[in-house]
Design an enzyme around this catalytic site. Structure first.
Site, PDB file in Angstrom:
ATOM      1  N   HIS A 357       0.795  -1.233   0.000  1.00 48.97           N
ATOM      2  CA  HIS A 357       0.000   0.000   0.000  1.00 48.97           C
ATOM      3  C   HIS A 357       0.819   1.270   0.000  1.00 48.97           C
ATOM      4  O   HIS A 357       0.247   2.361  -0.007  1.00 48.97           O
ATOM      5  CB  HIS A 357      -0.930   0.046   1.212  1.00 48.97           C
ATOM      6  CG  HIS A 357      -2.145  -0.799   1.059  1.00 48.97           C
ATOM      7  ND1 HIS A 357      -3.292  -0.338   0.457  1.00 48.97           N
ATOM      8  CD2 HIS A 357      -2.392  -2.081   1.389  1.00 48.97           C
ATOM      9  CE1 HIS A 357      -4.199  -1.293   0.450  1.00 48.97           C
ATOM     10  NE2 HIS A 357      -3.675  -2.374   1.010  1.00 48.97           N
ATOM     11  N   LYS A 548      -9.483  13.948   3.757  1.00 44.31           N
ATOM     12  CA  LYS A 548      -8.616  12.770   3.802  1.00 44.31           C
ATOM     13  C   LYS A 548      -7.698  12.929   5.000  1.00 44.31           C
ATOM     14  O   LYS A 548      -7.684  13.992   5.626  1.00 44.31           O
ATOM     15  CB  LYS A 548      -7.804  12.640   2.510  1.00 44.31           C
ATOM     16  CG  LYS A 548      -7.114  13.955   2.089  1.00 44.31           C
ATOM     17  CD  LYS A 548      -6.370  13.849   0.772  1.00 44.31           C
ATOM     18  CE  LYS A 548      -7.252  13.755  -0.450  1.00 44.31           C
ATOM     19  NZ  LYS A 548      -7.105  12.547  -1.221  1.00 44.31           N
ATOM     20  N   ARG A 549      -6.904  11.888   5.331  1.00 48.88           N
ATOM     21  CA  ARG A 549      -5.938  12.057   6.397  1.00 48.88           C
ATOM     22  C   ARG A 549      -5.074  13.285   6.128  1.00 48.88           C
ATOM     23  O   ARG A 549      -4.782  13.596   4.970  1.00 48.88           O
ATOM     24  CB  ARG A 549      -5.045  10.812   6.513  1.00 48.88           C
ATOM     25  CG  ARG A 549      -5.735   9.621   7.155  1.00 48.88           C
ATOM     26  CD  ARG A 549      -6.284   9.960   8.530  1.00 48.88           C
ATOM     27  NE  ARG A 549      -5.228  10.194   9.480  1.00 48.88           N
ATOM     28  CZ  ARG A 549      -4.761   9.288  10.339  1.00 48.88           C
ATOM     29  NH1 ARG A 549      -5.283   8.083  10.376  1.00 48.88           N
ATOM     30  NH2 ARG A 549      -3.802   9.597  11.169  1.00 48.88           N
ATOM     31  N   LYS A 554      -0.030  14.563   1.065  1.00 47.95           N
ATOM     32  CA  LYS A 554      -1.338  14.819   0.461  1.00 47.95           C
ATOM     33  C   LYS A 554      -1.524  16.311   0.157  1.00 47.95           C
ATOM     34  O   LYS A 554      -2.442  16.704  -0.539  1.00 47.95           O
ATOM     35  CB  LYS A 554      -2.448  14.300   1.366  1.00 47.95           C
ATOM     36  CG  LYS A 554      -2.504  12.750   1.427  1.00 47.95           C
ATOM     37  CD  LYS A 554      -3.590  12.278   2.370  1.00 47.95           C
ATOM     38  CE  LYS A 554      -3.672  10.770   2.522  1.00 47.95           C
ATOM     39  NZ  LYS A 554      -4.415  10.098   1.432  1.00 47.95           N
ATOM     40  N   THR A 656      -8.752   6.360  -2.834  1.00 48.62           N
ATOM     41  CA  THR A 656     -10.090   5.886  -3.155  1.00 48.62           C
ATOM     42  C   THR A 656     -11.092   7.024  -2.984  1.00 48.62           C
ATOM     43  O   THR A 656     -12.169   6.990  -3.577  1.00 48.62           O
ATOM     44  CB  THR A 656     -10.517   4.712  -2.238  1.00 48.62           C
ATOM     45  OG1 THR A 656     -10.227   5.059  -0.875  1.00 48.62           O
ATOM     46  CG2 THR A 656      -9.781   3.436  -2.620  1.00 48.62           C
ATOM     47  N   LYS A 660     -14.693   8.077  -5.112  1.00 51.88           N
ATOM     48  CA  LYS A 660     -16.008   8.382  -4.517  1.00 51.88           C
ATOM     49  C   LYS A 660     -16.541   9.707  -5.044  1.00 51.88           C
ATOM     50  O   LYS A 660     -17.725   9.836  -5.362  1.00 51.88           O
ATOM     51  CB  LYS A 660     -15.887   8.464  -2.990  1.00 51.88           C
ATOM     52  CG  LYS A 660     -15.424   7.188  -2.312  1.00 51.88           C
ATOM     53  CD  LYS A 660     -15.048   7.459  -0.836  1.00 51.88           C
ATOM     54  CE  LYS A 660     -14.259   6.318  -0.251  1.00 51.88           C
ATOM     55  NZ  LYS A 660     -13.640   6.686   1.050  1.00 51.88           N
TER      56      LYS A 660
HETATM   57  C1  LIG Z   1     -12.339   6.886   1.339  1.00 50.54           C
HETATM   58  C2  LIG Z   1     -11.886   7.265   2.688  1.00 50.54           C
HETATM   59  C3  LIG Z   1     -10.539   7.506   2.925  1.00 50.54           C
HETATM   60  C4  LIG Z   1      -9.484   7.477   1.834  1.00 50.54           C
HETATM   61  O1  LIG Z   1      -9.433   8.750   1.244  1.00 50.54           O
HETATM   62  P1  LIG Z   1      -8.202   9.187   0.297  1.00 50.54           P
HETATM   63  O2  LIG Z   1      -8.659  10.490  -0.236  1.00 50.54           O
HETATM   64  O3  LIG Z   1      -8.111   8.146  -0.763  1.00 50.54           O
HETATM   65  O4  LIG Z   1      -7.014   9.285   1.148  1.00 50.54           O
HETATM   66  C5  LIG Z   1     -10.148   7.858   4.198  1.00 50.54           C
HETATM   67  N1  LIG Z   1     -11.040   7.958   5.202  1.00 50.54           N
HETATM   68  C6  LIG Z   1     -12.349   7.743   5.011  1.00 50.54           C
HETATM   69  C7  LIG Z   1     -13.287   7.896   6.153  1.00 50.54           C
HETATM   70  C8  LIG Z   1     -12.822   7.382   3.754  1.00 50.54           C
HETATM   71  O5  LIG Z   1     -14.123   7.165   3.573  1.00 50.54           O
END
Ligand SMILES: *Cc1c(COP(=O)(O)O)cnc(C)c1O
Length: 808
Positions: A357, A548-549, A554, A656, A660
């Site tokens: 990952h 996101k985190r 990022k 991911t 979404k």
């Molecule tokens: C989808 C998701 C992530 C991953 O988000 P990235 O933008 O791909 O880092 C992290 N936390 C939650 C709660 C998510 O639903």
């Protein structure tokens, strides 16, 4: 007599069942019931039906002698389960109506269900999407992980700073889970290994805990199959030492229990940085050992012969956290099933697959050898034996020099010796996959270059996916209804039917309805933000979202600095036709990650100043929404116009979140990184905003000696924004607060914020221009929704099933 009372008496049989559950299983009557009681009663009622299907699914797999998939993951970020279960069973309307006859609002009780936040971010959410797709594709599968009593911390923002509070998701009990006292295993630590004359090896641990299974059903789409998520909880064997208790040493009596239970108390709140703590290694071994013992027990029980394990079990390692499973299976096969080492190794490799990952060097797990040896002395011997075999094979190849041998070795030499978990996972698996095409290519060129040369067929790509049930149908019912009206509901069973939607992109009336759905989702999000934060937002502004985190790679900082630059521009040129924007941020920072926490504070400081400045008014508003989790993502994503996916190229393995957003009709502004590249290939260059350096350019710039100071000096907009931040314009209470953060950009700027700044700002102005022509914008959003069905985790799981697990 009394008409209202008669009307309130339930006649709906489902309402009767919910009421019965409330009374006889919760022990409350209607008058005393509180929302949590109704939630529990509703869950218990639909759970009965799930259990029936669950048992059928398990029996059918046994009867067919089917090969099972085992997904081992230290994280499962599953979020709330009620809406997911109702929607997948098709019972939404019936339950809503039944509850209404009881005077209860389904939406209200759904909203108080706690998030099962047993994960940090993308890796854990991927495991949750995979579990749902496995059930939806009717594949017999088990997820294995840890039942953390305190999952991911709850984030509060106090005066702009992140505060971490314990997440008490089990405070009201958990009606979804079943403890299986009969499925319990002994997991040992430490002690010594004795080799007997007959070749038998015996490990006597000094310490042991009991791993007890707690099962949660995972309901597939249309309830076709129900699989099991089996999470382990640690218990002491002898919970109370009665002799101590009787002597009055109450603490001593309970200390073993405390020590055992500490093992499954907390989720490490780290994302992509390894926790160095011994407790983390203990957690990894604890859940790996219990899971492998359970898998071997089940196999022997149903199939008798351990030698057929790879034909009946595919074990997937979600990153290296469960990599010690490779050594654990070897231990069980050689020490408990009397298998010869080479035969055991062949069987082990045919059973495991490993998903990588991250390429971040600091995130590649390795354990100090003395710690590993002290905690797992038998596994240390097995690792040495595997390594000897591996290096023998490597040396047989004339091309392999000492440098390559050192890179392939399971042991990192030089300085402190360490056990490399990624190398162990690679060596012990028949398949090693990356999670997006670019990431997989980089794996071959960087971390695994030498292992790849040795085993050129092992590395393969499986681009991540998301379940369209949760991330479209459940979170965005209005859009789902509109799509259904346009193209029928085939897309609900197969997201790859979505391309039919593209035919409607040129229909002006359809576009207006599409835009109206987005607007209604924005109104709902604005109401949530108004209620929770007191900030009023204009739903007609462009909602620009980065959730996101919080991590430097990022690049939330790039986004914030550009926001400051835009603020300067708006004030300098008020006469221009600015696009009104709402900038939304959310995300948690690891509690020990100083810069990430400072970036959260900066976002809040910038928001406070800009939101209060009447000279920009509604042209620019900023909100940092606290406590990002799955449920918050489900509220925000349907309301987004612009999706920020702006990592330094080469650093985001896949992402991911990007998928979404696109599925919910947001346009992406992003770098050529991770799955953004594949999103671009599918939606087309005209319907995405790509900017910045490629991964190759980033690597070349690093190699050439990157000088961020020169870049900043050459960009007046960037220099001005950084000067404002560094001089305390946004932090008058502590003007030096961001001096160090800005100095870091001038000094090394490891994540190349400065190098990509002008390109990013340029792309943002292209976004503004596109937004001005709403027909063109909406056309692009429709093309996004139509073309990202491929990112369904059903497609990803089908690829794993066919190409790695051999179960389809
Ligand atoms: C989808 C998701 C992530 C991953 O988000 P990235 O933008 O791909 O880092 C992290 N936390 C939650 C709660 C998510 O639903």
């Amino acid at each position: 007599m009394n008409v209202t009372a008669a009307a309130a008496t339930p006649t709906d049989p489902l309402a009767d069942r919910i009421l019965d559950a409330l009374i006889h299983r919760i022990g409350k009557d209607r008058d005393a019931a509180r929302p949590h009681d109704w939630l529990a009663a509703t869950i218990l009622t639909i759970r009965d039906e799930i259990i029936d299907r669950w048992m059928e699914s398990t029996k059918a797999a046994h009867a067919a002698g089917a090969k099972r998939v085992y997904y081992l993951s230290l994280e499962f970020l599953i979020g709330r389960l009620l809406r997911d279960a109702l929607s997948n069973l098709g019972h939404n309307d019936a339950v809503r109506d039944a509850l209404a006859t009881l005077g209860v609002d389904l939406a209200e009780i759904e909203e108080i269900e706690p998030d099962a936040a047993l994960g940090n971010g993308g890796l854990g959410r991927l495991a949750a999407c995979f579990m749902e797709s496995l059930a939806s594709l009717e594949l017999p599968a088990y997820g294995y992980g840890i039942r953390y009593v305190n999952g991911m911390f709850r984030q509060r923002i106090d005066d702009g700073w992140q505060m971490e509070l314990p997440e008490t998701w089990l405070a009201h009990g958990n009606p979804w889970e079943f403890e299986r006292r009969e499925s319990a295993y002994f997991v040992g630590f430490g002690g010594e290994v004795v080799a007997h004359d007959n070749g038998q090896v015996h490990w006597s641990p000094v310490e042991a805990v009991e791993a007890v299974a707690v099962d949660t059903p995972v309901v597939g789409w249309r309830g076709k199959r129900v699989n099991t998520l089996r999470l382990w909880t640690a218990k002491a064997f002898d919970p109370i030492k009665l002799d101590k208790f009787n002597e009055g040493d109450f603490q001593g009596a309970l200390s073993g229990q405390m020590r055992a239970e500490t093992l499954t108390r907390v989720l490490y709140p780290n994302d992509s940085t390894p926790a160095g703590q011994e407790l983390r290694l203990r957690q990894e071994y604890f859940f790996s050992s219990a899971s492998i013992q359970d898998i071997v027990r089940r196999h022997v029980q149903y199939f008798g012969d351990i030698a057929t394990l790879p034909d009946k079990a595919a074990i997937q390692l979600n990153d290296t956290h469960p990599a010690v499973s490779v050594a654990e299976l070897m231990r069980l096969l050689t020490d408990h099933h009397d298998m010869a080492f080479d035969a055991a190794w062949d069987l082990t490799r045919r059973t495991f697959g490993y998903t990588n990952h991250t390429l971040l060097p600091e995130a590649l797990e390795s354990w100090p050898l003395p710690l590993f040896e002290r905690l797992l002395p038998r596994h240390m011997q097995i690792v040495y034996a595997i390594n000897a075999k591996l290096l023998r094979e490597a040396r047989a190849n004339a091309d392999v020099d000492d440098r390559a041998i050192a890179a392939i070795s399971l042991i990192e030499e030089g300085g402190e010796r360490r056990v490399r978990m990624a190398n162990l996972a690679f060596a012990g698996s028949h398949s090693v996959n990356g999670v997006a095409a670019l990431h997989t290519a980089l794996m071959k060129q960087t971390v695994f270059a030498d292992l790849h040369r040795m085993y050129p067929d092992r590395i393969n790509n499986k681009t991540n996916g998301i379940t369209p049930r949760r991330w479209l149908q459940q979170c965005n019912p209005a859009l789902t209804a509109l799509i259904r009206e346009a193209i029928g509901d085939g897309f609900c069973d197969d997201a790859e039917k979505l391309p039919a939607l593209a035919a409607h992109a040129d229909d002006a009336a359809f576009r207006e309805r599409f835009a109206a759905v987005k607007r209604s989702n924005k109104v709902a999000l604005a109401a949530y933000i108004k209620d929770s934060m007191g900030l009023r937002l204009d739903p007609d502004a462009l909602f620009d979202v980065q959730i996101k985190r919080i991590h430097e790679y990022k690049r939330q900082l790039l986004n914030i600095v550009e926001t400051v630059a835009l603020y300067d521009q708006i004030r300098s040129h008020p006469e221009r036709d600015w696009t009104p924007r709402v900038k939304l941020f959310a995300g948690k920072a690891a509690s020990s990650y100083h810069n990430a926490k400072l970036i959260i504070k900066l976002a809040n400081d910038v928001a406070r100043r800009i939101n209060a400045d009447p000279s920009v008014g509604d042209l620019l508003k900023i909100a940092f929404i606290p406590n990002y989790n799955v449920s918050l993502a489900e509220k925000i994503i349907p309301a987004a116009d612009l999706s920020e996916q702006i990592s330094t190229a080469g650093m985001e393995a896949s992402g991911t979140g990007n998928m979404k957003f696109a599925l919910n009709g947001a346009l992406t502004i992003g770098t050529l990184d991770g799955a953004n590249i594949e999103i671009k290939d599918r939606v087309g260059d005209d319907h995405i905003f790509i900017f910045g350096m490629t991964a190759d350019e980033v690597a070349a710039k690093r190699a050439d000696g990157y000088r961020p100071r020169d870049v900043i000096d050459a960009s007046p907009e960037l220099a001005q924004a950084l000067a404002a931040i560094a001089s305390g314009v946004f932090s008058p209470d502590d003007p030096k607060r961001y001096e160090g953060l800005v100095a870091g950009l001038y000094d090394h700027d490891w994540f190349m914020v400065a190098a990509d700044f002008d390109a990013f700002a340029g792309a943002q102005r292209a976004v503004d221009a596109r937004w001005q022509d709403r027909a063109v914008w909406t056309r692009s959003t429709i093309h996004n929704v139509a073309n990202v069905g491929w990112f369904s985790s059903d497609r990803t799981i089908r690829d794993y099933a066919r190409e790695i697990w051999g179960v389809m």
